[in-house]
Motif scaffolding. Structure first.
Motif, PDB file in Angstrom:
ATOM      1  N   LEU A  65       0.874  -1.174   0.000  1.00  0.00           N
ATOM      2  CA  LEU A  65       0.000   0.000   0.000  1.00  0.00           C
ATOM      3  C   LEU A  65       0.907   1.219   0.000  1.00  0.00           C
ATOM      4  O   LEU A  65       1.496   1.565   1.020  1.00  0.00           O
ATOM      5  CB  LEU A  65      -0.925   0.000   1.217  1.00  0.00           C
ATOM      6  N   SER A  66       1.058   1.822  -1.175  1.00  0.00           N
ATOM      7  CA  SER A  66       1.994   2.922  -1.371  1.00  0.00           C
ATOM      8  C   SER A  66       1.287   4.253  -1.178  1.00  0.00           C
ATOM      9  O   SER A  66       0.509   4.686  -2.025  1.00  0.00           O
ATOM     10  CB  SER A  66       2.605   2.826  -2.778  1.00  0.00           C
ATOM     11  N   MET A  67       1.561   4.906  -0.049  1.00  0.00           N
ATOM     12  CA  MET A  67       0.966   6.226   0.207  1.00  0.00           C
ATOM     13  C   MET A  67       1.805   6.941   1.247  1.00  0.00           C
ATOM     14  O   MET A  67       2.364   6.327   2.152  1.00  0.00           O
ATOM     15  CB  MET A  67      -0.491   6.101   0.659  1.00  0.00           C
ATOM     16  N   GLY A  68       1.891   8.247   1.067  1.00  0.00           N
ATOM     17  CA  GLY A  68       2.692   9.055   1.958  1.00  0.00           C
ATOM     18  C   GLY A  68       3.986   9.492   1.287  1.00  0.00           C
ATOM     19  O   GLY A  68       4.635   8.704   0.578  1.00  0.00           O
ATOM     20  N   MET A  69       4.328  10.778   1.468  1.00  0.00           N
ATOM     21  CA  MET A  69       5.538  11.341   0.887  1.00  0.00           C
ATOM     22  C   MET A  69       6.297  12.119   1.967  1.00  0.00           C
ATOM     23  O   MET A  69       6.010  11.968   3.155  1.00  0.00           O
ATOM     24  CB  MET A  69       5.175  12.207  -0.323  1.00  0.00           C
ATOM     25  N   SER A  70       7.248  12.940   1.552  1.00  0.00           N
ATOM     26  CA  SER A  70       8.106  13.634   2.517  1.00  0.00           C
ATOM     27  C   SER A  70       7.307  14.388   3.576  1.00  0.00           C
ATOM     28  O   SER A  70       7.646  14.366   4.761  1.00  0.00           O
ATOM     29  CB  SER A  70       9.034  14.612   1.786  1.00  0.00           C
ATOM     30  N   GLY A  71       6.225  15.045   3.157  1.00  0.00           N
ATOM     31  CA  GLY A  71       5.495  15.907   4.072  1.00  0.00           C
ATOM     32  C   GLY A  71       4.453  15.231   4.933  1.00  0.00           C
ATOM     33  O   GLY A  71       3.975  15.820   5.911  1.00  0.00           O
ATOM     34  N   ASP A  72       4.077  13.991   4.596  1.00  0.00           N
ATOM     35  CA  ASP A  72       2.961  13.369   5.325  1.00  0.00           C
ATOM     36  C   ASP A  72       3.185  11.884   5.613  1.00  0.00           C
ATOM     37  O   ASP A  72       2.228  11.143   5.848  1.00  0.00           O
ATOM     38  CB  ASP A  72       1.650  13.552   4.538  1.00  0.00           C
ATOM     39  N   LEU A  73       4.444  11.451   5.626  1.00  0.00           N
ATOM     40  CA  LEU A  73       4.686  10.014   5.794  1.00  0.00           C
ATOM     41  C   LEU A  73       4.227   9.495   7.148  1.00  0.00           C
ATOM     42  O   LEU A  73       3.759   8.353   7.262  1.00  0.00           O
ATOM     43  CB  LEU A  73       6.154   9.674   5.540  1.00  0.00           C
ATOM     44  N   GLU A  74       4.329  10.321   8.202  1.00  0.00           N
ATOM     45  CA  GLU A  74       3.884   9.871   9.532  1.00  0.00           C
ATOM     46  C   GLU A  74       2.389   9.586   9.551  1.00  0.00           C
ATOM     47  O   GLU A  74       1.941   8.580  10.104  1.00  0.00           O
ATOM     48  CB  GLU A  74       4.238  10.925  10.586  1.00  0.00           C
ATOM     49  N   THR A  75       1.616  10.481   8.916  1.00  0.00           N
ATOM     50  CA  THR A  75       0.164  10.287   8.853  1.00  0.00           C
ATOM     51  C   THR A  75      -0.168   9.034   8.057  1.00  0.00           C
ATOM     52  O   THR A  75      -1.050   8.247   8.432  1.00  0.00           O
ATOM     53  CB  THR A  75      -0.518  11.516   8.222  1.00  0.00           C
ATOM     54  N   ALA A  76       0.540   8.832   6.961  1.00  0.00           N
ATOM     55  CA  ALA A  76       0.291   7.667   6.114  1.00  0.00           C
ATOM     56  C   ALA A  76       0.596   6.367   6.852  1.00  0.00           C
ATOM     57  O   ALA A  76      -0.160   5.395   6.769  1.00  0.00           O
ATOM     58  CB  ALA A  76       1.131   7.762   4.842  1.00  0.00           C
ATOM     59  N   ILE A  77       1.691   6.342   7.595  1.00  0.00           N
ATOM     60  CA  ILE A  77       2.053   5.136   8.336  1.00  0.00           C
ATOM     61  C   ILE A  77       1.050   4.872   9.457  1.00  0.00           C
ATOM     62  O   ILE A  77       0.681   3.721   9.730  1.00  0.00           O
ATOM     63  CB  ILE A  77       3.493   5.245   8.870  1.00  0.00           C
ATOM     64  N   THR A  78       0.581   5.934  10.094  1.00  0.00           N
ATOM     65  CA  THR A  78      -0.454   5.782  11.130  1.00  0.00           C
ATOM     66  C   THR A  78      -1.686   5.075  10.565  1.00  0.00           C
ATOM     67  O   THR A  78      -2.322   4.274  11.249  1.00  0.00           O
ATOM     68  CB  THR A  78      -0.856   7.163  11.684  1.00  0.00           C
ATOM     69  N   ALA A  79      -1.993   5.358   9.284  1.00  0.00           N
ATOM     70  CA  ALA A  79      -3.177   4.761   8.646  1.00  0.00           C
ATOM     71  C   ALA A  79      -2.898   3.381   8.063  1.00  0.00           C
ATOM     72  O   ALA A  79      -3.829   2.669   7.684  1.00  0.00           O
ATOM     73  CB  ALA A  79      -3.693   5.692   7.549  1.00  0.00           C
ATOM     74  N   GLY A  80      -1.619   2.988   7.994  1.00  0.00           N
ATOM     75  CA  GLY A  80      -1.315   1.640   7.520  1.00  0.00           C
ATOM     76  C   GLY A  80      -0.564   1.543   6.212  1.00  0.00           C
ATOM     77  O   GLY A  80      -0.598   0.509   5.536  1.00  0.00           O
ATOM     78  N   SER A  81       0.166   2.583   5.824  1.00  0.00           N
ATOM     79  CA  SER A  81       0.979   2.521   4.608  1.00  0.00           C
ATOM     80  C   SER A  81       2.107   1.509   4.778  1.00  0.00           C
ATOM     81  O   SER A  81       2.707   1.405   5.845  1.00  0.00           O
ATOM     82  CB  SER A  81       1.579   3.898   4.316  1.00  0.00           C
ATOM     83  N   THR A  82       2.430   0.781   3.693  1.00  0.00           N
ATOM     84  CA  THR A  82       3.563  -0.143   3.722  1.00  0.00           C
ATOM     85  C   THR A  82       4.700   0.320   2.822  1.00  0.00           C
ATOM     86  O   THR A  82       5.726  -0.344   2.728  1.00  0.00           O
ATOM     87  CB  THR A  82       3.157  -1.572   3.306  1.00  0.00           C
ATOM     88  N   MET A  83       4.494   1.443   2.126  1.00  0.00           N
ATOM     89  CA  MET A  83       5.565   2.030   1.323  1.00  0.00           C
ATOM     90  C   MET A  83       5.366   3.538   1.239  1.00  0.00           C
ATOM     91  O   MET A  83       4.268   4.001   0.910  1.00  0.00           O
ATOM     92  CB  MET A  83       5.602   1.440  -0.093  1.00  0.00           C
ATOM     93  N   VAL A  84       6.415   4.296   1.556  1.00  0.00           N
ATOM     94  CA  VAL A  84       6.351   5.751   1.428  1.00  0.00           C
ATOM     95  C   VAL A  84       7.313   6.178   0.326  1.00  0.00           C
ATOM     96  O   VAL A  84       8.367   5.577   0.123  1.00  0.00           O
ATOM     97  CB  VAL A  84       6.678   6.470   2.751  1.00  0.00           C
ATOM     98  N   ARG A  85       6.908   7.213  -0.403  1.00  0.00           N
ATOM     99  CA  ARG A  85       7.683   7.684  -1.553  1.00  0.00           C
ATOM    100  C   ARG A  85       8.321   9.023  -1.187  1.00  0.00           C
ATOM    101  O   ARG A  85       7.629  10.027  -1.049  1.00  0.00           O
ATOM    102  CB  ARG A  85       6.772   7.841  -2.770  1.00  0.00           C
ATOM    103  N   ILE A  86       9.643   9.027  -1.022  1.00  0.00           N
ATOM    104  CA  ILE A  86      10.332  10.219  -0.535  1.00  0.00           C
ATOM    105  C   ILE A  86      11.338  10.719  -1.564  1.00  0.00           C
ATOM    106  O   ILE A  86      12.232   9.977  -1.974  1.00  0.00           O
ATOM    107  CB  ILE A  86      11.042   9.943   0.806  1.00  0.00           C
ATOM    108  N   GLY A  87      11.178  11.962  -1.970  1.00  0.00           N
ATOM    109  CA  GLY A  87      12.102  12.563  -2.920  1.00  0.00           C
ATOM    110  C   GLY A  87      12.825  13.741  -2.325  1.00  0.00           C
ATOM    111  O   GLY A  87      14.040  13.723  -2.118  1.00  0.00           O
ATOM    112  N   THR A  88      12.077  14.792  -1.990  1.00  0.00           N
ATOM    113  CA  THR A  88      12.655  16.046  -1.509  1.00  0.00           C
ATOM    114  C   THR A  88      13.549  15.856  -0.291  1.00  0.00           C
ATOM    115  O   THR A  88      14.654  16.407  -0.223  1.00  0.00           O
ATOM    116  CB  THR A  88      11.532  17.047  -1.168  1.00  0.00           C
ATOM    117  N   ASP A  89      13.106  15.068   0.661  1.00  0.00           N
ATOM    118  CA  ASP A  89      13.866  14.915   1.900  1.00  0.00           C
ATOM    119  C   ASP A  89      15.122  14.061   1.739  1.00  0.00           C
ATOM    120  O   ASP A  89      15.926  13.956   2.672  1.00  0.00           O
ATOM    121  CB  ASP A  89      12.980  14.327   3.002  1.00  0.00           C
ATOM    122  N   ILE A  90      15.294  13.461   0.559  1.00  0.00           N
ATOM    123  CA  ILE A  90      16.516  12.700   0.279  1.00  0.00           C
ATOM    124  C   ILE A  90      17.426  13.460  -0.691  1.00  0.00           C
ATOM    125  O   ILE A  90      18.611  13.629  -0.443  1.00  0.00           O
ATOM    126  CB  ILE A  90      16.185  11.306  -0.310  1.00  0.00           C
TER     127      ILE A  90
END
Length: 227
Positions: A197-222
């Motif tokens: 379940l791919s959801m959540g990015m640099s700005g909202d990954l904590e919220t996405a993981i709280t809801a049950g994301s299994t993959m976060v997509r991070i660009g800016t913060d890397i």
């Protein structure tokens, strides 16, 4: 100056902290979104141990895939909108496609995936927030599209992806992500092999993981902001 390795370490730290805060026991993978970034940045991320990369612009992405073709540990994900005339390049070069949102594209990817390659891992992109500016199928269409992909020999249905509308309302954001998790869980009852379940990015990954994301997509913060 902060290095890419340090930024990656920080991103993984954020993921682990978010998991601990909500007592989430599933694995959460990090997809490093390297679109528009030079080869040198990707090499730095690889040197730091990163193996999964996300790209959105087909020709640029294919050039990178070819450049790193000898590194068999790498996993390339296409995460952008898919134009019909670019589907063959995606089918021939990527390991994953996260942005399948209609039957026509799924059919083309299936027909164009070379027989000597493993089936293409597919996530259905869902427009859970109903934002006209975002791609994705309507939530009501997920089941029929999933069935079609499940029947495609050269596609392997692995889960769902979403990009929600931009909002500063954390509660609304959480609700969208929770709706996606509920959609994922319903689909998993029919297709037990679903694991992503791919959801959540640099700005909202904590919220996405709280809801049950299994993959976060991070660009800016890397890799820093896009030029």
């Amino acid at each position: 100056m902060v290095t890419i390795a340090e930024r990656l370490d920080n991103a993984y730290g954020r993921i682990e902290k978010a998991k601990q805060n909500c007592q989430f026991s599933e694995t959460v993978k990090l997809l490093a979104v390297s679109k528009t970034k030079p080869i040198a940045d990707i090499e730095a991320a690889i040197a730091a141990g990163q193996t999964q990369f996300g790209e959105s612009y087909v020709q640029e992405a294919v050039d990178k895939v070819v450049h790193f073709k000898d590194n068999k540990a790498l996993e390339w994900h296409f995460i952008g909108p898919i134009q019909s005339n670019k589907s063959r390049l995606i089918a021939e070069n990527f390991h994953w496609v996260q942005s399948v949102d209609r039957e026509k594209i799924a059919r083309r990817l299936n027909e164009q995936r070379p027989n000597n390659l493993k089936p293409l891992n597919v996530l259905l992109q869902v427009n859970i927030s109903g934002d006209d500016k975002k791609s994705g199928c309507h939530p009501d269409d997920v089941e029929s599209l999933a069935l079609f992909i499940h029947q495609c020999r050269q596609l392997d249905l692995r889960g769902l992806m979403t990009i929600t509308e931009q909002t500063n309302d954390k509660q609304k954001q959480l609700q969208y992500f929770q709706q996606m998790r509920a959609c994922f869980d319903r689909l998993k009852h029919q297709y037990p092999q679903l694991d992503t379940l791919s959801m959540g990015m640099s700005g909202d990954l904590e919220t996405a993981i709280t809801a049950g994301s299994t993959m976060v997509r991070i660009g800016t913060d890397i890799f820093g902001k896009r030029q």
